[in-house]
Every structure is written in structure tokens, then in C-alpha cells.
Design a protein around this motif. Structure first.
Motif, PDB file in Angstrom:
ATOM      1  N   VAL A  67       4.193 -16.915 -50.824  1.00  0.00           N
ATOM      2  CA  VAL A  67       3.173 -16.729 -49.793  1.00  0.00           C
ATOM      3  C   VAL A  67       3.729 -17.078 -48.410  1.00  0.00           C
ATOM      4  O   VAL A  67       3.516 -16.345 -47.432  1.00  0.00           O
ATOM      5  N   ALA A  68       4.443 -18.190 -48.321  1.00  0.00           N
ATOM      6  CA  ALA A  68       5.016 -18.596 -47.032  1.00  0.00           C
ATOM      7  C   ALA A  68       5.995 -17.554 -46.505  1.00  0.00           C
ATOM      8  O   ALA A  68       6.067 -17.301 -45.300  1.00  0.00           O
ATOM      9  N   ASP A  69       6.743 -16.939 -47.399  1.00  0.00           N
ATOM     10  CA  ASP A  69       7.720 -15.931 -47.003  1.00  0.00           C
ATOM     11  C   ASP A  69       7.061 -14.627 -46.591  1.00  0.00           C
ATOM     12  O   ASP A  69       7.404 -14.042 -45.560  1.00  0.00           O
ATOM     13  N   LEU A  70       6.093 -14.174 -47.361  1.00  0.00           N
ATOM     14  CA  LEU A  70       5.559 -12.829 -47.176  1.00  0.00           C
ATOM     15  C   LEU A  70       4.233 -12.759 -46.421  1.00  0.00           C
ATOM     16  O   LEU A  70       3.864 -11.705 -45.910  1.00  0.00           O
ATOM     17  N   HIS A  71       3.521 -13.886 -46.349  1.00  0.00           N
ATOM     18  CA  HIS A  71       2.190 -13.816 -45.758  1.00  0.00           C
ATOM     19  C   HIS A  71       1.980 -14.840 -44.646  1.00  0.00           C
ATOM     20  O   HIS A  71       0.869 -14.960 -44.112  1.00  0.00           O
ATOM     21  N   GLY A  72       3.004 -15.582 -44.318  1.00  0.00           N
ATOM     22  CA  GLY A  72       2.901 -16.508 -43.196  1.00  0.00           C
ATOM     23  C   GLY A  72       2.937 -17.962 -43.623  1.00  0.00           C
ATOM     24  O   GLY A  72       2.365 -18.342 -44.645  1.00  0.00           O
ATOM     25  N   VAL A  73       3.607 -18.765 -42.806  1.00  0.00           N
ATOM     26  CA  VAL A  73       3.812 -20.176 -43.126  1.00  0.00           C
ATOM     27  C   VAL A  73       2.592 -21.022 -42.788  1.00  0.00           C
ATOM     28  O   VAL A  73       2.292 -22.004 -43.472  1.00  0.00           O
TER      29      VAL A  73
END
Length: 211
Positions: free
Chosen positions: A168-174
Motif C-alpha cells: 500500500v505504501a508503495d502503490l497507494h501512498g505513504v
């Protein structure tokens, strides 16, 4: 950079140099994004030197991923140990460390999982499976110390959160990901410890009695 003719090479230093370059390049470009020639050019070594140290590109991939697994495992264990004796503090420290990692420039998810997704068989998958076993060992220990009814089950649930958060952090924002997954993991720990009548459950009963 290639060394001057007549200069004696340190094999251990050369091997470490190749590993360092491969770690960076394979994370940035993926396992299939660069060939042996490209890796050698970045490391400043010949193909013969690379093959002498690692046997093949797959051998280099395995060594690179194993070295990364060692570093990550040591880093998370040290974070947990530095947090003190309370299991909740230890688990929180693990996720605090991960949140800092998500925020690093160039974060692209877990390199080991990424590699296993790209090459679903062979060295990458084998290293990824062992890497997750090492996470489970750390998390199971925390769960057991918290008095969880089923430490292994809880550890696997938290591992799912851990690996999912990296995606999620990589693809949808940290933003918020580290905090949210930390809260979710601690909620699981509290619920399981209460169900197992562990240390945290005892504290909760004392508080309730005092009220």
C-alpha cells in the motif's frame, strides 16, 4: 571502477562491491531489467570476476537477497529489543521502523517480495519464504510474551498486515500507512492477549477492578 593493471584485488572487498551494486540496481530495475553485462559495468568488474564469485546471475540474485534478508531481520530485531521488555512496545517499535522505511526516498516496496513476484520459482521465492519465516519468528516471540492464546496464528496475522502495508505504501501512498498498520497490529495484539488471559489481560482486569 576497473583497477589499474598490477593492482592486487581483495576478493572479499570485490564481492561486497558487486553485492552493493546489485542490491541497488536490482531494486531499481527489477531482476529482468538489467543483465550481467550491465551489472558488471556498474560494479566495474569483468563477467569472469562476477561468475567467479557467484557462479551465475541467479547466484548473484540469491546472495543479494540473502544479504538483504540478514540486514532487515537484524534491523527489526534490534528495533524490538531497544524498545524494552513490554511486548506492545516491541511491536510498536517494529512498525515505527517500517514506517520510517516507507518514507525513504526511492522506496519501492520490499525488494525480496518484489523479486519473488517477478520470479515465482527458484532462488527468489526460496529466499522470500525464509525471509517471512524470520519475520514470523520475531512476531511469534512478541505474541508469546504478550500472552497470546495462539502466538503463531497472531504472528501470521500481523505478517499479513506488515507485507500488505509495504504494498500500500508503495502503490497507494505513504501518508498514514505506517500509523494505520501500527494501530491495527497493536489492536490484534491486545485482543489476542486478552483472549489468552496474558499480561495485558491481567492489567486490564486490575484497571477494571480499581474503577
Amino acid at each position: 571502477m576497473p583497477v589499474d593493471k598490477g593492482v592486487t584485488l581483495d576478493p572479499a572487498r570485490t564481492r561486497e562491491q558487486i553485492l552493493q551494486v546489485a542490491t541497488e540496481v536490482l531494486y531499481e530495475q527489477g531482476l529482468d531489467g538489467v543483465g550481467v553485462a550491465g551489472l558488471c559495468a556498474r560494479a566495474g568488474v569483468s563477467k569472469e570476476t562476477l561468475y567467479r564469485h557467484f557462479g551465475s546471475k541467479e547466484g548473484l540474485v540469491r546472495a543479494t537477497l540473502e544479504a538483504r534478508s540478514d540486514r532487515v531481520t537484524r534491523w527489526l530485531r534490534e528495533a524490538a529489543a531497544a524498545a524494552g521488555p513490554e511486548p506492545a512496545d516491541q511491536l510498536g517499535a517494529v512498525f515505527d521502523a517500517l514506517a520510517g522505511w516507507y518514507a525513504e526516498p526511492g522506496f519501492r516496496g520490499c525488494a525480496i517480495v518484489n523479486a519473488a513476484v517477478q520470479h515465482h520459482e527458484g532462488a527468489a521465492r526460496e529466499v522470500a519464504a525464509r525471509h517471512m519465516d524470520r519475520h514470523l519468528e520475531l512476531l511469534s516471540g512478541i505474541a508469546a510474551r504478550a500472552g497470546a492464546a495462539e502466538p503463531g496464528v497472531l504472528a501470521r496475522q500481523i505478517l499479513v498486515l506488515m507485507e500488505g502495508a509495504a504494498v500500500v505504501a508503495d502503490l497507494h501512498g505513504v501518508d498514514g500507512t505506517g500509523r494505520q498498520v501500527r494501530e491495527a497490529a497493536l489492536a490484534l495484539l491486545r485482543a489476542s492477549a486478552a483472549g489468552g488471559r496474558g499480561p495485558e489481560a491481567g492489567s486490564a482486569r486490575k484497571t477494571a477492578t480499581a474503577r
